[in-house]
Structures are given as structure tokens and as C-alpha cells.
Design a protein around this motif. Sequence first.
Motif, mmCIF file in Angstrom:
data_model
loop_
_atom_site.group_PDB
_atom_site.id
_atom_site.type_symbol
_atom_site.label_atom_id
_atom_site.label_comp_id
_atom_site.label_asym_id
_atom_site.label_seq_id
_atom_site.Cartn_x
_atom_site.Cartn_y
_atom_site.Cartn_z
ATOM 1 N N LYS A 21 0.872 -1.178 0.000
ATOM 2 C CA LYS A 21 0.000 0.000 0.000
ATOM 3 C C LYS A 21 0.903 1.220 0.000
ATOM 4 C CE LYS A 21 -3.620 2.433 2.380
ATOM 5 N NZ LYS A 21 -4.368 2.589 3.611
ATOM 6 N N VAL A 22 0.749 2.067 -1.001
ATOM 7 C CA VAL A 22 1.602 3.238 -1.173
ATOM 8 C C VAL A 22 1.230 4.298 -0.139
ATOM 9 C CG1 VAL A 22 2.295 5.050 -2.786
ATOM 10 C CG2 VAL A 22 1.819 2.755 -3.627
ATOM 11 N N SER A 23 2.242 4.900 0.502
ATOM 12 C CA SER A 23 2.022 5.990 1.456
ATOM 13 C C SER A 23 1.575 7.241 0.718
ATOM 14 C CB SER A 23 3.302 6.292 2.233
ATOM 15 O OG SER A 23 3.684 5.188 3.000
ATOM 16 N N GLU A 24 0.917 8.133 1.438
ATOM 17 C CA GLU A 24 0.450 9.382 0.846
ATOM 18 C C GLU A 24 1.633 10.261 0.457
ATOM 19 O OE1 GLU A 24 -2.767 10.384 0.254
ATOM 20 O OE2 GLU A 24 -3.297 8.336 0.805
ATOM 21 N N ALA A 25 1.506 10.983 -0.644
ATOM 22 C CA ALA A 25 2.547 11.903 -1.093
ATOM 23 C C ALA A 25 2.520 13.150 -0.216
ATOM 24 C CB ALA A 25 2.310 12.292 -2.545
ATOM 25 N N GLU A 26 3.688 13.746 -0.019
ATOM 26 C CA GLU A 26 3.788 14.970 0.769
ATOM 27 C C GLU A 26 3.101 16.101 0.015
ATOM 28 O OE1 GLU A 26 5.109 15.523 3.851
ATOM 29 O OE2 GLU A 26 5.382 13.351 3.995
ATOM 30 N N ALA A 27 2.180 16.801 0.688
ATOM 31 C CA ALA A 27 1.457 17.904 0.061
ATOM 32 C C ALA A 27 2.146 19.238 0.300
ATOM 33 C CB ALA A 27 0.034 17.953 0.592
ATOM 34 N N LYS A 28 3.142 19.262 1.205
ATOM 35 C CA LYS A 28 3.862 20.494 1.529
ATOM 36 C C LYS A 28 5.360 20.265 1.433
ATOM 37 C CE LYS A 28 1.082 22.636 5.108
ATOM 38 N NZ LYS A 28 1.090 23.143 6.470
ATOM 39 N N THR A 29 6.076 21.319 1.112
ATOM 40 C CA THR A 29 7.533 21.256 1.136
ATOM 41 C C THR A 29 7.999 21.504 2.568
ATOM 42 O OG1 THR A 29 7.807 23.618 0.713
ATOM 43 C CG2 THR A 29 7.674 22.176 -1.216
ATOM 44 N N ALA A 30 9.284 21.348 2.805
ATOM 45 C CA ALA A 30 9.830 21.596 4.134
ATOM 46 C C ALA A 30 9.634 23.050 4.544
ATOM 47 C CB ALA A 30 11.310 21.244 4.165
ATOM 48 N N GLY A 31 9.565 23.951 3.584
ATOM 49 C CA GLY A 31 9.357 25.369 3.858
ATOM 50 C C GLY A 31 7.902 25.746 4.041
ATOM 51 N N GLY A 32 6.975 24.793 3.864
ATOM 52 C CA GLY A 32 5.556 25.053 4.086
ATOM 53 C C GLY A 32 4.774 25.407 2.842
ATOM 54 N N ILE A 33 5.371 25.293 1.671
ATOM 55 C CA ILE A 33 4.668 25.615 0.421
ATOM 56 C C ILE A 33 3.798 24.424 0.024
ATOM 57 C CG2 ILE A 33 4.960 26.160 -2.026
ATOM 58 C CD1 ILE A 33 7.667 27.437 -1.244
ATOM 59 N N LEU A 34 2.525 24.695 -0.272
ATOM 60 C CA LEU A 34 1.611 23.642 -0.713
ATOM 61 C C LEU A 34 1.894 23.283 -2.164
ATOM 62 C CD1 LEU A 34 -1.744 24.875 0.833
ATOM 63 C CD2 LEU A 34 -0.354 22.957 1.581
#
Length: 103
Positions: A21-34
Motif C-alpha cells: 500500500k503506497v504511502s500518501e505523497a507529501e502535500a507540503k515542502t519543508a518550507g511550508g509551500i503547498l
Amino acid sequence: MAAVSLSVSTVKPLGDRIFIKVSEAEAKTAGGILLPDNAQEKPQVGEVTAVGPGKRSDDGTRQELDVKVGDKVLYSKYAGTEVKLAGEEYILLSEKDILAVVA
């Protein structure tokens, strides 16, 4: 042709194949950009949901797999076959495509 209803519980991998089962992709960067959906990277981490019986060796015995159901694993970026069941994303791949077990 008859319709086939597939679910995670009805899928049994063969040989040394593993169903993840594939994990969810990150919706934000480390800097907080969506990030929009098309800019998100495909995740390479997932949870093992089913494993095959293992690969047969030359003498006919089965070699056990190094992973088990419930393990979180890191796999190769372009490995396996993507499958969508009940709105969830899964990937079916060979044991050799798993790079590490994540603790």
C-alpha cells in the motif's frame, strides 16, 4: 465477460512478489509551500499488505522472503506495477525491488 470484484483481501501475490500500500505523497515542502497534485513526487515508501510464498530455488525448495505483512519498506522509484483498489493505491513488485525495511 464476467465482472471481477477485487479487494486487498482477494489478492494473493505469487512467487517472490509483494503487494504494498503506497504511502500518501507529501502535500507540503519543508518550507511550508503547498504543492499541487501534478507537482508531488511519487512516494517510495509503503506498507506491505500481502506477500507471496517465496521464490523456488534450483533444488525445488522455497526461499522465504525477508519482509512480512505490516513492514514499512522503501522501494525503487520505477519498480513494480501500480494497482488501484477501492480508491487506494497499491504497487505489486518483486522482492529484489525492495531497498530497505523502515523502522
